[in-house]
Design a protein around this motif. Structure first.
Motif, PDB file in Angstrom:
ATOM      1  N   GLY A 222      19.058  34.662  -5.937  1.00 55.90           N
ATOM      2  CA  GLY A 222      19.008  34.541  -4.447  1.00 55.90           C
ATOM      3  C   GLY A 222      17.738  35.256  -3.953  1.00 55.90           C
ATOM      4  N   CYS A 223      17.979  35.375  -2.679  1.00 58.16           N
ATOM      5  CA  CYS A 223      16.595  35.871  -1.943  1.00 58.16           C
ATOM      6  C   CYS A 223      17.020  36.796  -1.057  1.00 58.16           C
ATOM      7  CB  CYS A 223      16.485  34.476  -1.185  1.00 58.16           C
ATOM      8  SG  CYS A 223      14.535  34.784  -0.559  1.00 58.16           S
ATOM      9  N   ASN A 224      16.085  37.566  -0.151  1.00 60.33           N
ATOM     10  CA  ASN A 224      16.268  38.506   0.599  1.00 60.33           C
ATOM     11  C   ASN A 224      16.275  38.089   2.200  1.00 60.33           C
ATOM     12  OD1 ASN A 224      17.063  40.531   2.306  1.00 60.33           O
ATOM     13  ND2 ASN A 224      15.655  42.050   1.685  1.00 60.33           N
ATOM     14  N   GLY A 225      17.231  37.334   2.717  1.00 53.57           N
ATOM     15  CA  GLY A 225      17.169  36.855   4.047  1.00 53.57           C
ATOM     16  C   GLY A 225      17.909  37.454   5.038  1.00 53.57           C
ATOM     17  N   LYS A 226      18.168  38.858   5.036  1.00 55.88           N
ATOM     18  CA  LYS A 226      18.999  39.207   5.899  1.00 55.88           C
ATOM     19  C   LYS A 226      18.375  39.718   7.238  1.00 55.88           C
ATOM     20  CE  LYS A 226      20.286  42.897   3.068  1.00 55.88           C
ATOM     21  NZ  LYS A 226      19.268  42.783   2.192  1.00 55.88           N
ATOM     22  N   LEU A 227      19.228  39.373   8.185  1.00 57.83           N
ATOM     23  CA  LEU A 227      18.636  39.900   9.549  1.00 57.83           C
ATOM     24  C   LEU A 227      18.926  41.541  10.097  1.00 57.83           C
ATOM     25  CD1 LEU A 227      17.574  38.388  12.508  1.00 57.83           C
ATOM     26  CD2 LEU A 227      19.905  38.941  13.218  1.00 57.83           C
ATOM     27  N   THR A 228      17.924  42.127  10.465  1.00 54.77           N
ATOM     28  CA  THR A 228      18.178  43.751  10.961  1.00 54.77           C
ATOM     29  C   THR A 228      18.766  43.904  11.968  1.00 54.77           C
ATOM     30  OG1 THR A 228      16.325  44.161  11.971  1.00 54.77           O
ATOM     31  CG2 THR A 228      15.957  44.015   9.631  1.00 54.77           C
ATOM     32  N   GLU A 229      19.475  45.091  12.124  1.00 50.95           N
ATOM     33  CA  GLU A 229      20.346  45.465  13.379  1.00 50.95           C
ATOM     34  C   GLU A 229      19.497  45.312  14.751  1.00 50.95           C
ATOM     35  OE1 GLU A 229      23.321  44.690  12.337  1.00 50.95           O
ATOM     36  OE2 GLU A 229      24.053  46.454  13.396  1.00 50.95           O
ATOM     37  N   PHE A 230      18.004  45.902  14.355  1.00 49.50           N
ATOM     38  CA  PHE A 230      17.037  45.786  15.447  1.00 49.50           C
ATOM     39  C   PHE A 230      16.844  44.508  16.048  1.00 49.50           C
ATOM     40  CE2 PHE A 230      16.662  49.964  13.558  1.00 49.50           C
ATOM     41  CZ  PHE A 230      16.423  50.889  14.764  1.00 49.50           C
ATOM     42  N   ALA A 231      16.832  43.502  15.080  1.00 49.82           N
ATOM     43  CA  ALA A 231      16.616  42.381  15.565  1.00 49.82           C
ATOM     44  C   ALA A 231      17.798  41.865  16.335  1.00 49.82           C
ATOM     45  CB  ALA A 231      16.097  41.250  14.174  1.00 49.82           C
ATOM     46  N   ALA A 232      19.009  42.000  15.839  1.00 51.26           N
ATOM     47  CA  ALA A 232      20.235  41.514  16.248  1.00 51.26           C
ATOM     48  C   ALA A 232      20.414  42.130  17.558  1.00 51.26           C
ATOM     49  CB  ALA A 232      21.321  41.982  15.489  1.00 51.26           C
ATOM     50  N   ALA A 233      20.196  43.469  17.826  1.00 50.69           N
ATOM     51  CA  ALA A 233      19.935  43.964  19.128  1.00 50.69           C
ATOM     52  C   ALA A 233      19.148  43.401  20.207  1.00 50.69           C
ATOM     53  CB  ALA A 233      19.921  45.591  18.921  1.00 50.69           C
ATOM     54  N   MET A 234      18.069  42.750  19.862  1.00 50.89           N
ATOM     55  CA  MET A 234      17.295  42.094  20.635  1.00 50.89           C
ATOM     56  C   MET A 234      17.887  40.745  20.965  1.00 50.89           C
ATOM     57  SD  MET A 234      14.480  41.917  22.404  1.00 50.89           S
ATOM     58  CE  MET A 234      12.908  42.904  22.000  1.00 50.89           C
ATOM     59  N   GLY A 235      18.485  40.036  19.977  1.00 50.83           N
ATOM     60  CA  GLY A 235      19.179  38.999  20.373  1.00 50.83           C
ATOM     61  C   GLY A 235      20.301  39.080  21.380  1.00 50.83           C
ATOM     62  N   LEU A 236      21.001  40.206  21.164  1.00 51.10           N
ATOM     63  CA  LEU A 236      22.037  40.631  22.219  1.00 51.10           C
ATOM     64  C   LEU A 236      21.695  40.528  23.666  1.00 51.10           C
ATOM     65  CD1 LEU A 236      24.196  42.760  20.068  1.00 51.10           C
ATOM     66  CD2 LEU A 236      24.983  40.771  20.681  1.00 51.10           C
ATOM     67  N   CYS A 237      20.582  41.385  23.651  1.00 48.36           N
ATOM     68  CA  CYS A 237      19.909  41.627  24.896  1.00 48.36           C
ATOM     69  C   CYS A 237      19.354  40.234  25.431  1.00 48.36           C
ATOM     70  CB  CYS A 237      18.688  42.440  24.916  1.00 48.36           C
ATOM     71  SG  CYS A 237      19.220  44.168  24.541  1.00 48.36           S
ATOM     72  N   ASN A 238      18.642  39.355  24.718  1.00 49.78           N
ATOM     73  CA  ASN A 238      18.012  38.097  25.269  1.00 49.78           C
ATOM     74  C   ASN A 238      19.146  37.222  25.449  1.00 49.78           C
ATOM     75  OD1 ASN A 238      15.400  38.976  25.059  1.00 49.78           O
ATOM     76  ND2 ASN A 238      14.965  38.175  22.966  1.00 49.78           N
ATOM     77  N   MET A 239      20.328  37.227  24.894  1.00 47.48           N
ATOM     78  CA  MET A 239      21.458  36.457  25.272  1.00 47.48           C
ATOM     79  C   MET A 239      22.033  36.448  26.730  1.00 47.48           C
ATOM     80  SD  MET A 239      22.917  34.062  23.577  1.00 47.48           S
ATOM     81  CE  MET A 239      23.429  33.899  21.726  1.00 47.48           C
ATOM     82  N   ARG A 240      21.884  37.750  27.205  1.00 48.91           N
ATOM     83  CA  ARG A 240      22.136  38.099  28.590  1.00 48.91           C
ATOM     84  C   ARG A 240      21.437  37.159  29.555  1.00 48.91           C
ATOM     85  NH1 ARG A 240      22.588  43.762  26.546  1.00 48.91           N
ATOM     86  NH2 ARG A 240      24.294  43.866  25.460  1.00 48.91           N
ATOM     87  N   HIS A 241      20.325  36.953  29.036  1.00 47.88           N
ATOM     88  CA  HIS A 241      19.098  36.264  30.052  1.00 47.88           C
ATOM     89  C   HIS A 241      18.955  35.011  29.720  1.00 47.88           C
ATOM     90  CE1 HIS A 241      18.528  40.579  31.532  1.00 47.88           C
ATOM     91  NE2 HIS A 241      18.411  40.914  30.381  1.00 47.88           N
ATOM     92  N   LEU A 242      19.695  34.271  28.834  1.00 49.05           N
ATOM     93  CA  LEU A 242      19.089  33.235  28.112  1.00 49.05           C
ATOM     94  C   LEU A 242      19.245  32.113  29.237  1.00 49.05           C
ATOM     95  CD1 LEU A 242      18.447  31.110  26.117  1.00 49.05           C
ATOM     96  CD2 LEU A 242      20.897  31.012  25.431  1.00 49.05           C
ATOM     97  N   GLU A 243      20.165  32.008  30.162  1.00 45.70           N
ATOM     98  CA  GLU A 243      20.617  30.987  31.140  1.00 45.70           C
ATOM     99  C   GLU A 243      19.431  31.043  32.118  1.00 45.70           C
ATOM    100  OE1 GLU A 243      24.250  29.896  34.010  1.00 45.70           O
ATOM    101  OE2 GLU A 243      24.581  30.688  32.121  1.00 45.70           O
ATOM    102  N   GLU A 244      19.174  32.305  32.572  1.00 48.55           N
ATOM    103  CA  GLU A 244      18.111  32.543  33.511  1.00 48.55           C
ATOM    104  C   GLU A 244      16.619  32.194  32.972  1.00 48.55           C
ATOM    105  OE1 GLU A 244      17.454  36.650  34.501  1.00 48.55           O
ATOM    106  OE2 GLU A 244      15.536  36.094  35.565  1.00 48.55           O
TER     107      GLU A 244
END
Ligand SMILES: *Cc1c(COP(=O)(O)O)cnc(C)c1O
Length: 372
Positions: A222-244
């Motif tokens: 296999g490979c190393n394709g894991k998403l880090t917590e800092f990246a996921a946290a950015m996603g959680l923030c951006n998700m709140r603003h996606l519609e806008e």
């Protein structure tokens, strides 16, 4: 001195919001390997995409490459040359042979009417791209794939947030890849996701993403394709603003539409399907007619650049013209893809682009077209 307008600009959540989101990482010191932020983001995506069959990856390319590996394809895959390098690389790096199919003039997606002629006994799949966020003819592609026993994969890197017939775009096909790269409509700095139809693939994908580990044993290289917590946290923030953020892109699109009406030699971008599709306004590609505007696309790009407005020849060159793919059997003629690649120019498009900036860009284009 004109203010500089880049072709794209990452959407940023408020600084304080991101700081609040990452604060807990200093308490639990769990920074990657499907941590709390990863699981939260995954849950939100599963809800939004209406399926449990979603996995997160360190970037969209890894998602696509590992997704294709998980499908255990062989031989040839029919795909589009009018895309980013990643699409074709994901096939070739899996030992598959890309067979290029032309695109449609109407929406730049793979031409389903030219596709069946390319199917051979070696064909195992179709890899289509919802380019600029415009959906492929998902219904017809599904029929073709079924009729010939082919897997149907979508590079949906541009299409996060798009819906067709009231369903998320990833509900179509056997597998779809979303990119969450910094420049995409929704991002996790770097990141990506796969949505897949066959739930059995889940274990294989999670294992491929983590060195092939299954408990203590290793079943595949296999490979190393894991998403880090800092990246996921950015996603959680951006998700709140996606519609806008999509709404702001839409108003930029509408301002372009009004501002570029009747400019000689310019075919402004227009979404073709309206009622059944929810768009995400990811890009704004123009077609520049070099029979009307002397010097064509390159002249216009220069004219804009002299006013500090930056554009991109996206997609030029065609993937089929890359140096690394010149040894492939020569592609059948790809007249539409070739034309688009030689005449397209992507204008600035991002959520923070203001109405005044878009009007300014349109004015520069109009004057350049008239003075050519
Ligand atoms: C961005 C993009 C990718 C790759 O995604 P990354 O997240 O940057 O790895 C693949 N295909 C297309 C069409 C893209 O635009």
């Amino acid at each position: 001195m004109d203010e500089k307008i880049p072709v794209t600009k990452s959407s940023m959540p408020p600084y304080e919001e991101y700081c609040r989101e990452i604060a807990s990482l200093w308490k639990n010191c769990w920074l990657t390997n499907a941590g709390e932020k990863h699981q939260q983001l995954l849950g939100q995506l599963q809800e939004m995409l209406r399926t449990p069959c979603v996995e997160l990856f360190v970037n969209g390319h890894s998602a696509l490459e590992l997704g294709i590996e998980a499908l255990e394809l062989s031989g040839e895959v029919i795909t589009t040359p009018y895309t980013f390098a990643s699409t074709t690389h994901a096939l070739v790096r899996n030992g598959l042979k890309p067979v290029f199919c032309d695109i449609k003039e109407s929406d730049f997606t793979i031409d389903e009417t030219k596709l069946e002629a390319l199917i051979t006994p070696d064909t195992s799949a179709i890899l289509a791209v919802h380019v600029y966020g415009q959906p492929c003819n998902v219904e017809r592609l599904e029929e073709i794939a079924r009729a010939h026993g082919l897997k149907l994969i979508y590079d949906a890197a541009h299409a996060f947030g798009v819906q067709v017939n009231g369903r998320p775009i990833s509900a179509y096909g056997d597998m779809s890849m979303f990119s969450f790269h910094a420049t995409k409509v929704f991002h996790t700095i770097e990141g990506g996701a796969l949505v897949y139809r066959d739930a059995v693939l889940g274990d294989r994908l999670r294992s491929l993403r983590n060195f092939g580990l299954v408990g203590e044993q290793v079943s595949v290289p296999g490979c190393n394709g894991k998403l880090t917590e800092f990246a996921a946290a950015m996603g959680l923030c951006n998700m709140r603003h996606l519609e806008e953020s999509i709404a702001r892109r839409k108003s930029a699109y509408q301002t372009y539409e009004a501002g570029l009406r009747d400019v000689p030699g310019i075919r402004p971008f227009r979404y073709i399907s309206t009622e059944s599709v929810v768009q995400n306004y990811a890009y704004y590609p123009l077609i520049v007619d070099d029979k009307v505007i002397v010097g064509g696309r390159d002249y216009l790009q220069q004219a804009l650049e002299s006013k500090q407005i930056f554009t991109r020849k996206y997609f030029f060159p065609l993937t089929s013209d890359f140096i690394c793919y010149q040894d492939l059997a020569p592609s059948k003629s790809l007249p539409v893809a070739q034309y688009m690649s030689d005449h397209v120019l992507c204008l600035p498009m991002y959520a923070d682009l203001t109405k005044e900036q878009v009007e300014h860009i349109c004015g520069v284009i109009r004057r350049a077209a008239e003075n050519s």
